[in-house]
Scaffold this active site. Structure first.
Site, PDB file in Angstrom:
ATOM      1  NE  ARG A 116     113.611 -61.054 -42.294  1.00 16.68           N
ATOM      2  CZ  ARG A 116     113.780 -61.969 -43.224  1.00 16.68           C
ATOM      3  NH1 ARG A 116     113.379 -61.739 -44.469  1.00 16.68           N
ATOM      4  NH2 ARG A 116     114.365 -63.116 -42.951  1.00 16.68           N
ATOM      5  CB  THR A 416     116.127 -61.391 -52.551  1.00 15.48           C
ATOM      6  OG1 THR A 416     115.805 -62.250 -51.469  1.00 15.48           O
ATOM      7  CG2 THR A 416     116.169 -59.994 -52.017  1.00 15.48           C
ATOM      8  CD  GLU A 455     111.109 -63.152 -46.286  1.00 19.52           C
ATOM      9  OE1 GLU A 455     112.046 -63.732 -45.722  1.00 19.52           O
ATOM     10  OE2 GLU A 455     111.224 -62.617 -47.388  1.00 19.52           O
ATOM     11  CG  ASP A 458     114.884 -66.407 -44.039  1.00 16.04           C
ATOM     12  OD1 ASP A 458     115.359 -67.398 -44.632  1.00 16.04           O
ATOM     13  OD2 ASP A 458     115.056 -65.251 -44.434  1.00 16.04           O
ATOM     14  CB  SER A 478     117.357 -61.041 -43.303  1.00 17.42           C
ATOM     15  OG  SER A 478     117.628 -60.769 -44.658  1.00 17.42           O
ATOM     16  CB  SER A 479     121.581 -63.502 -45.820  1.00 17.54           C
ATOM     17  OG  SER A 479     121.587 -64.661 -45.035  1.00 17.54           O
ATOM     18  N   GLY A 499     119.814 -63.539 -53.399  1.00 12.66           N
ATOM     19  CA  GLY A 499     120.487 -64.822 -53.335  1.00 12.66           C
ATOM     20  C   GLY A 499     120.449 -65.528 -52.006  1.00 12.66           C
TER      21      GLY A 499
END
Length: 599
Positions: A116, A416, A455, A458, A478-479, A499
């Site tokens: 990440r 993504t 990013e 986010d 993050s998801s 998504g």
């Protein structure tokens, strides 16, 4: 050793055969590169010897070639990812980051690699505020300010070093070939370009690569080549991952973020970013323990913090399980919507970078806690936003303070990509990586051919106190939910999806369809999707509204709002005697590509 020397010799020719540009090794295409025969794209493939599923035929072919050359699942996953960085550049690439879940067959171990992005050291909680108010999302996104320190290249290097069998240079060869030889622009690519045109047109390097001379998206059917990215990959192939984090590439990234290369006719404000060369030098990919829950005799492993994927998918599944076997698909969907509502309340309140946030992960994943959330679910819809629960007692402690206020506004959806790979030895990789929004922050690094990420949007950049607030060095929540399911210690299923915040519900819905209703995997992947994220209305694909369950769900008080397609999953299911079935989307995002080594 001979193969490694041959690769270095090949790349050396590539690097020296064309005139050099400022501080950048030169590259020209070789007749040997990109000369493979056309690859037939199909959504489902069954066979043995290993399997691949991605959103793109070129990437699937790259991974399949590596498997056939004797590489393992990690080698093939990196090869596919590098190719996707060429053909899916608005969704992923070396300018971003991601999360990889790995199953190693020889010791039946599941682990994860966190690559990440991180916030620069100069980033502060108020960096996205202007005159005390948070920036509009587009103003924050299309800027150098939104770019986190990219982690993808270090993630690839760590995965290959610890779990692969091939060097980085070898698995980059298909990506070099694709970047040099080009790929055919399809309708999906053009559609992804179109909303970005007003901003892509502002940045000289982005305009030159992704827009035609008249400022419109590249024509469908045209050939798009990226020699700058081919050069960059060739540099990494010869000099290793470190060449990305120091030297000319690193300097160019810092320059692009801190002083975006604006065209004279740019008509938007592009804020300078805060990335420094020291941020790049200091970046590390981290190996972390996966999340795990037991579900119907299965062990389900996924990604832990800073991703909220594993904990939230786990919470949804545990909550649905607490309610028992549903009498119908409509009842399962109602329970899924409600379980998601409560799980997202907890996600929004508790999840963040574990180096900065005390995440009650054990409690969130416990069945006992899920039982308390299930007790709140009745026959009709709850009104969102529902409050978070208290998972701390389920890990033997008291909450250190009040939970964060639940988020009520859904953030803009991001893009993504996800890929799933297995090999003949039984190793498995589920890998999701990203540059965040479709098109990232809109800035192609001049001379190097890749987009930077956005990013850092986010983070909850409208809050100075939220667990996911902006802080220097921090990884935004993050998801991403790459998931591997084991039965008796061996792989049963691996999957994931792009998504944004809908990744979690996509993965959970496929797992519920497959293991609660017994839906065949291709049908579970293709089924119309719903995504409830603790908001007043549940986002659904249009086909849900015409499904047999829609009226019954609405009669329960569920508000269903049709929107864009949700996710683009890839998966592999493992059968007996080494048989595997690779499954990709048949339609979403133009349809994916599944393949096996042997039919």
């Amino acid at each position: 050793m001979r193969r490694a020397l041959a690769l270095i010799a090949c790349c050396a020719v590539v690097l020296t055969a064309a005139p050099a540009r400022a501080s950048s090794p030169a590259f020209v295409s070789s007749p040997a590169l990109g000369s493979s025969p056309p690859f037939v794209k199909e959504a489902t493939a069954s066979g043995s010897g290993g399997a691949v599923s991605t959103v793109d035929a070129d990437a699937t072919r790259a991974a399949l070639d590596i498997l056939r050359q004797g590489g393992n699942a990690v080698d093939a996953a990196v090869a596919a990812a590098a190719t996707l960085g060429v053909t899916e550049p608005f969704s992923c690439g070396i300018g971003g980051g991601g999360f990889m879940v790995i199953y190693r067959a020889k010791d039946r171990k599941v682990t994860t690699i966190d690559s990440r992005e991180t916030a620069p050291a100069a980033m502060r909680p108020d960096s996205f505020l202007s005159n005390g108010a948070p920036l509009a999302f587009a103003d924050a996104r299309y800027s150098g300010l939104s770019a986190g320190v990219p982690g993808t290249v270090r993630g690839w290097a760590k995965a290959l070093r610890e779990y692969g069998t091939m060097p980085l240079g070898r698995v980059l060869v298909p990506g070099i070939a694709t970047a040099a030889g080009g790929f055919t622009v399809d309708q999906t690519f053009a559609d992804q370009t179109a909303p970005n045109v007003p901003w892509f047109d502002d940045i000289t390097s982005t305009r030159a690569l992704y827009l035609d001379a008249d400022g419109t998206p590249r024509d469908v059917g045209s050939r798009l080549r990226n020699p700058d990215l081919a050069r960059t990959y060739a540099t990494l192939a010869v000099f290793g991952a470190e060449s990305f984090y120091r030297g000319p590439i690193a300097d160019a990234m810092v320059a692009a973020a801190t002083a975006p290369p604006l065209a004279p006719d740019a008509d938007h404000v592009w804020r300078p970013g805060l990335i420094a060369t020291s941020d790049l030098r200091g970046y590390q990919a981290v190996e972390r323990a996966p999340t795990r829950i037991g579900f119907r005799g299965l062990d389900i492993y996924s990604m832990g913090p800073p991703s909220s994927g594993g904990s939230t998918v786990g919470g949804i599944l545990n909550t649905v399980e607490a309610l028992g076997q549903p009498a119908s698909r409509e009842e399962l969907l109602h329970r899924f919507i409600e379980a998601s509502r409560y799980a997202y309340a907890d996600r929004n309140a508790y999840l963040g970078d574990p180096s900065y946030v005390d995440v009650p992960l054990t409690g969130l994943l416990s069945q006992g806690y899920a039982d308390t959330r299930a007790a709140l679910i009745g026959p009709t819809a709850a009104a969102s936003p529902v409050p978070p629960g208290d998972p701390y007692p389920f890990e033997g402690r008291t909450a250190p303070g009040p939970a964060a206020t639940a988020e009520t506004a859904a953030p803009p959806l991001s893009s993504t990509t996800h890929l799933t790979v297995s090999d003949k030895w039984g190793n498995v990789v589920a890998y999701t990586f990203t540059i965040e929004s479709t098109g990232g922050n809109g800035i192609v690094v001049p001379g190097y051919g890749f987009l930077l990420n956005n990013e850092l949007t986010d983070f909850n950049f409208d809050s100075l106190t939220h667990p996911n607030r902006v802080e220097p060095g921090k990884r935004p929540r993050s998801s991403i939910s790459p998931t591997i399911v084991l039965r008796d210690g061996k792989p049963a299923l691996a999957l994931g999806s792009p998504g944004g915040a809908t990744i979690i519900t996509t993965v959970a819905q496929i797992l519920l369809d497959r293991y609660v209703l017994g839906t065949p995997l291709p049908d579970a992947v293709a089924a119309p999707r719903l995504s409830q994220r603790n908001t007043a209305s549940t986002q659904v694909e249009a086909a849900v509204l015409t499904s047999p369950e829609a009226a019954a769900l609405q009669a329960r008080g569920q508000r269903l709002t049709a929107g864009a397609e949700i996710g683009a999953a890839t998966a592999i299911e493992f059968g007996r005697n080494g048989r595997v079935t690779a499954v990709a989307e048949p339609v979403r995002r133009g349809g994916g590509s599944a393949a096996v080594v042997r039919r």
